[in-house]
Design a protein around this motif. Structure first.
Motif, mmCIF file in Angstrom:
data_model
loop_
_atom_site.group_PDB
_atom_site.id
_atom_site.type_symbol
_atom_site.label_atom_id
_atom_site.label_comp_id
_atom_site.label_asym_id
_atom_site.label_seq_id
_atom_site.Cartn_x
_atom_site.Cartn_y
_atom_site.Cartn_z
ATOM 1 N N LEU A 145 0.813 -1.218 0.000
ATOM 2 C CA LEU A 145 0.000 0.000 0.000
ATOM 3 C C LEU A 145 0.847 1.269 0.000
ATOM 4 O O LEU A 145 0.590 2.195 -0.785
ATOM 5 N N HIS A 146 1.818 1.319 0.878
ATOM 6 C CA HIS A 146 2.591 2.560 1.011
ATOM 7 C C HIS A 146 3.289 2.921 -0.300
ATOM 8 O O HIS A 146 3.172 4.051 -0.784
ATOM 9 N N GLU A 147 3.985 1.969 -0.855
ATOM 10 C CA GLU A 147 4.702 2.238 -2.107
ATOM 11 C C GLU A 147 3.740 2.614 -3.224
ATOM 12 O O GLU A 147 4.006 3.521 -4.022
ATOM 13 N N ARG A 148 2.629 1.926 -3.277
ATOM 14 C CA ARG A 148 1.680 2.201 -4.373
ATOM 15 C C ARG A 148 0.995 3.551 -4.201
ATOM 16 O O ARG A 148 0.682 4.225 -5.181
ATOM 17 N N LEU A 149 0.741 3.944 -2.962
ATOM 18 C CA LEU A 149 0.129 5.263 -2.747
ATOM 19 C C LEU A 149 1.070 6.374 -3.193
ATOM 20 O O LEU A 149 0.662 7.307 -3.890
ATOM 21 N N VAL A 150 2.333 6.279 -2.793
ATOM 22 C CA VAL A 150 3.303 7.306 -3.204
ATOM 23 C C VAL A 150 3.404 7.331 -4.732
ATOM 24 O O VAL A 150 3.386 8.399 -5.359
ATOM 25 N N GLU A 151 3.477 6.156 -5.316
ATOM 26 C CA GLU A 151 3.583 6.052 -6.777
ATOM 27 C C GLU A 151 2.344 6.625 -7.461
ATOM 28 O O GLU A 151 2.444 7.336 -8.464
ATOM 29 N N ARG A 152 1.186 6.352 -6.876
ATOM 30 C CA ARG A 152 -0.063 6.840 -7.484
ATOM 31 C C ARG A 152 -0.136 8.371 -7.432
ATOM 32 O O ARG A 152 -0.545 9.026 -8.376
ATOM 33 N N TRP A 153 0.237 8.923 -6.294
ATOM 34 C CA TRP A 153 0.248 10.390 -6.190
ATOM 35 C C TRP A 153 1.138 11.000 -7.262
ATOM 36 O O TRP A 153 0.854 12.072 -7.796
ATOM 37 N N GLN A 154 2.245 10.332 -7.559
ATOM 38 C CA GLN A 154 3.193 10.887 -8.533
ATOM 39 C C GLN A 154 2.592 10.994 -9.930
ATOM 40 O O GLN A 154 3.111 11.715 -10.773
ATOM 41 N N SER A 155 1.498 10.285 -10.172
ATOM 42 C CA SER A 155 0.858 10.363 -11.489
ATOM 43 C C SER A 155 -0.178 11.481 -11.553
ATOM 44 O O SER A 155 -0.796 11.700 -12.592
ATOM 45 N N LEU A 156 -0.370 12.189 -10.433
ATOM 46 C CA LEU A 156 -1.356 13.272 -10.386
ATOM 47 C C LEU A 156 -0.708 14.601 -10.758
ATOM 48 O O LEU A 156 0.415 14.896 -10.329
ATOM 49 N N HIS A 157 -1.428 15.394 -11.537
ATOM 50 C CA HIS A 157 -0.980 16.765 -11.791
ATOM 51 C C HIS A 157 -1.893 17.725 -11.023
ATOM 52 O O HIS A 157 -3.100 17.723 -11.215
ATOM 53 N N SER A 158 -1.320 18.499 -10.140
ATOM 54 C CA SER A 158 -2.063 19.551 -9.455
ATOM 55 C C SER A 158 -1.456 20.881 -9.889
ATOM 56 O O SER A 158 -0.240 21.073 -9.748
ATOM 57 N N PRO A 159 -2.265 21.804 -10.421
ATOM 58 C CA PRO A 159 -1.717 23.020 -11.037
ATOM 59 C C PRO A 159 -0.773 23.813 -10.141
ATOM 60 O O PRO A 159 0.202 24.384 -10.620
ATOM 61 N N ASP A 160 -1.033 23.842 -8.849
ATOM 62 C CA ASP A 160 -0.165 24.594 -7.940
ATOM 63 C C ASP A 160 0.734 23.667 -7.114
ATOM 64 O O ASP A 160 1.330 24.096 -6.131
ATOM 65 N N ASN A 161 0.781 22.415 -7.522
ATOM 66 C CA ASN A 161 1.588 21.400 -6.823
ATOM 67 C C ASN A 161 1.190 21.237 -5.352
ATOM 68 O O ASN A 161 1.978 20.817 -4.518
ATOM 69 N N ARG A 162 -0.056 21.588 -5.071
ATOM 70 C CA ARG A 162 -0.526 21.504 -3.689
ATOM 71 C C ARG A 162 -1.798 20.659 -3.637
ATOM 72 O O ARG A 162 -2.617 20.716 -4.554
ATOM 73 N N ILE A 163 -1.924 19.909 -2.581
ATOM 74 C CA ILE A 163 -3.163 19.160 -2.345
ATOM 75 C C ILE A 163 -3.664 19.516 -0.943
ATOM 76 O O ILE A 163 -2.914 19.420 0.032
ATOM 77 N N HIS A 164 -4.911 19.959 -0.888
ATOM 78 C CA HIS A 164 -5.560 20.165 0.403
ATOM 79 C C HIS A 164 -6.258 18.858 0.802
ATOM 80 O O HIS A 164 -6.815 18.172 -0.057
ATOM 81 N N PHE A 165 -6.250 18.578 2.084
ATOM 82 C CA PHE A 165 -6.895 17.371 2.596
ATOM 83 C C PHE A 165 -7.938 17.791 3.632
ATOM 84 O O PHE A 165 -7.607 18.488 4.600
ATOM 85 N N ALA A 166 -9.152 17.345 3.441
ATOM 86 C CA ALA A 166 -10.240 17.728 4.347
ATOM 87 C C ALA A 166 -10.811 16.495 5.040
ATOM 88 O O ALA A 166 -11.040 15.461 4.410
ATOM 89 N N SER A 167 -11.023 16.643 6.335
ATOM 90 C CA SER A 167 -11.730 15.608 7.087
ATOM 91 C C SER A 167 -12.531 16.295 8.181
ATOM 92 O O SER A 167 -12.343 17.483 8.451
ATOM 93 N N LEU A 168 -13.416 15.531 8.792
ATOM 94 C CA LEU A 168 -14.270 16.096 9.831
ATOM 95 C C LEU A 168 -13.453 16.571 11.019
ATOM 96 O O LEU A 168 -12.501 15.895 11.442
ATOM 97 N N ALA A 169 -13.833 17.716 11.546
ATOM 98 C CA ALA A 169 -13.194 18.196 12.768
ATOM 99 C C ALA A 169 -13.521 17.235 13.911
ATOM 100 O O ALA A 169 -14.595 16.636 13.945
ATOM 101 N N ASP A 170 -12.596 17.073 14.802
ATOM 102 C CA ASP A 170 -12.824 16.309 16.029
ATOM 103 C C ASP A 170 -13.116 14.838 15.784
ATOM 104 O O ASP A 170 -13.762 14.192 16.604
ATOM 105 N N ASN A 171 -12.680 14.298 14.670
ATOM 106 C CA ASN A 171 -12.791 12.855 14.490
ATOM 107 C C ASN A 171 -11.374 12.300 14.327
ATOM 108 O O ASN A 171 -10.753 12.447 13.279
ATOM 109 N N GLU A 172 -10.919 11.682 15.377
ATOM 110 C CA GLU A 172 -9.513 11.254 15.428
ATOM 111 C C GLU A 172 -9.193 10.220 14.349
ATOM 112 O O GLU A 172 -8.146 10.285 13.702
#
Lengths: 385, 138
Positions: A145-172
């Motif tokens: 999983l770890h290797e494939r996730l890093v590899e998969r991200w590398q195939s993504l183009h984000s125009p500003d080279n940034r990815i925001h990550f959103a999740s629910l507040a207060d959910n550990e």
């Protein structure tokens, strides 16, 4: 496939906390007093069947869109065109998790597909990896999983080279899962930052979601299900927004339980599917599942007309599907479900959740696994430790 | 071998390395924004920046074209355009002072927030009995 009693690492709690698995002790979630051990043949089979199910699911999405059946899946009409566009553009998908019933002997059966917001990721990718390396370093584990996730991200183009990550507040649990994904995206070279989903802003002038600094978000990973987003205030903004979402909107088709009867229609009698229908009354023993539900909520198991298990919850208003009852295998009074991961289009590993009940819920234990090559004849039944 | 060779972590477990998108600058939360009947009028006032996109009026109905969010900096005596979360002085061709505005309306706007999360907070329980609210994952 065997369930083995083993001794836990004496310092396992500290080791889990060191990698960020802060909630391992809640309801004894992480359990390493036992493990599941597979043969390499069984793992090869799970990998091959996972790839096959993924291919079938992609075909099913195509069918649902072309046959104009999104409404049958409880998806509001306002999103049909956007889903079609998202799919036809082959918008970037990171991952998903099939939940399978498997006893090591029979063909694995698809129970459902968490295609949109699967969790249990840090424990699958990292915690059980360290467990194996420390307990049984001579063994193998189906877990790239770890290797494939890093590899998969590398195939993504984000125009500003940034990815925001959103999740629910207060959910550990969600926070941990998202921060692990941020870690893998950062290792792939992206700038990353986290925002509570409740704090996302909408800038009408830019047609863009924005962060707390009002910075437009070009790429947003959201650990928040599309079926909720579509019914909330900001839902309509996602259709024309310049913000790109991960998982993309087309994955909402697969995360709906309605995909199960669709699959059965398209592949009747397939050995890895269970008969499933939108209509009641066609099965005497079945699992009644809401089109949208999470972690086993509102699922009712009926055997020969009699309820044998159920779980309460708030879901079901959009309708139900009926899937042939397939009892989970019994290992010493415990019922494991195998989560089989897809990253991109590739099988990437498995995890096991185990419960003393027939319905796997958010109270189920996470059990690590490994596998051995049977032709080497070592440690199949049990190993010291 | 079917497992990762290594699983290095660079954020988790290293609290100081965690990255948030927290509010960090002094841009006012509320600003003004002009709206236009068509894109050409919007461009006349605001030039060719990353705005003047079509959107639905907040009052419903037909599409409008909105310029950037801006505010008047009293101390500096000039208009400040908010772009990418940062305030900068309006450039030539933007908000040409003294010239006729082609706007059909001006709103005091804040970026709207709170449009996601309601379903989760309307639910009950929490992951593993201690998560503090419904999980968005599964």
């Amino acid at each position: 496939m065997r369930r083995l009693r083993i001794s836990p690492r004496p310092d396992y709690a500290a080791r889990l906390e060191a990698i960020g698995l802060s909630f391992h002790a809640w309801d004894d979630y992480w359990c390493e007093e036992v493990c599941y051990r597979f043969t390499s043949e069984q793992i090869d089979l799970l990998e091959a069947r996972t790839a096959e199910l993924h291919r079938m699911c992609i075909e099913a999405v195509k069918h649902v869109i072309l046959a104009k059946r999104l409404g049958q899946l409880g998806i509001p009409a306002a999103y049909w065109q956007a889903i079609e566009t998202s799919f036809m553009r082959n918008e970037f998908s990171l991952y998903g998790r099939f939940d399978l019933a498997y006893d090591g002997v029979s063909e694995p059966k698809l129970l459902e597909y968490n295609a949109d917001t699967p969790t249990s990721l840090l424990e699958s990718a990292v915690a059980q990896w360290y467990w194996m390396k420390e307990k049984f370093p001579e063994h193998d584990q189906f877990n790239s999983l770890h290797e494939r996730l890093v590899e998969r991200w590398q195939s993504l183009h984000s125009p500003d080279n940034r990815i925001h990550f959103a999740s629910l507040a207060d959910n550990e649990e969600d926070w941990v899962c998202v921060h692990y994904l941020m870690d893998t995206a950062k290792q792939a070279g992206f700038d990353v930052c986290h925002i509570a989903i409740e704090k996302l802003g909408w800038d009408r002038g830019r047609n863009s979601f924005v962060d707390e600094n009002n910075v437009p978000i070009s790429t947003l990973f959201k650990l928040y299900p599309w079926e909720w987003m579509m019914r909330e205030e900001f839902g309509p903004m996602t259709v024309a927004s310049v913000t790109r979402f991960i998982e993309p909107m087309w994955k909402s088709v697969l995360s709906c339980k309605g995909i199960l009867p669709i699959l059965w229609e398209l592949y009747p009698g397939h050995p890895n599917l269970l008969p499933a229908y939108f209509e009641p009354g066609l099965l005497s023993s079945y699992a009644k599942k809401p089109l949208f539900s999470r972690e086993g909520a509102n699922i009712v198991l009926v055997e020969n007309g009699k309820v044998i298990a159920d779980d309460e919850g708030p879901y079901g208003s959009e309708g139900y599907i009926y899937q042939a009852l397939h009892k989970l295998p019994d290992f010493d009074g415990n019922y494991p479900v195998i989560g089989s991961w897809i990253v991109g289009d590739q099988p990437a590993g498995i995890c096991l959740r185990e419960d003393a009940l027939l319905v796997t819920t958010n109270m189920s234990n996470f059990i690590p696994h490994d596998f051995v090559r049977t032709d080497e004849g070592r440690c199949w039944a049990a190993c010291p430790g | 071998m079917k497992h990762s060779k290594q699983v290095p972590l660079i954020l988790l477990g290293a609290v100081t390395a965690l990255t948030g998108c927290g509010k960090a600058n002094n841009v006012p939360a509320t600003a003004r924004q002009d709206t236009y009947a068509n894109v050409d009028d919007c461009r006349k006032d605001w030039g060719n920046g990353n705005w003047c996109n079509s959107s639905t009026s907040s009052h419903g109905g037909s599409a409008v074209y909105a310029g950037p969010r801006y505010y008047w900096d009293r101390d500096a005596g000039r208009a400040m355009v908010i772009e990418n979360g940062e305030a900068r002085p309006a450039a030539n061709g933007e908000a040409s002072r003294g010239g006729p505005s082609h706007a059909t309306g001006t709103e005091s706007v804040a970026v709207t927030r709170g449009g996601f999360g309601a379903t989760a907070h309307g639910g009950e329980g929490g992951a593993h009995g201690g998560g503090g609210g419904e999980s968005g994952g599964g």
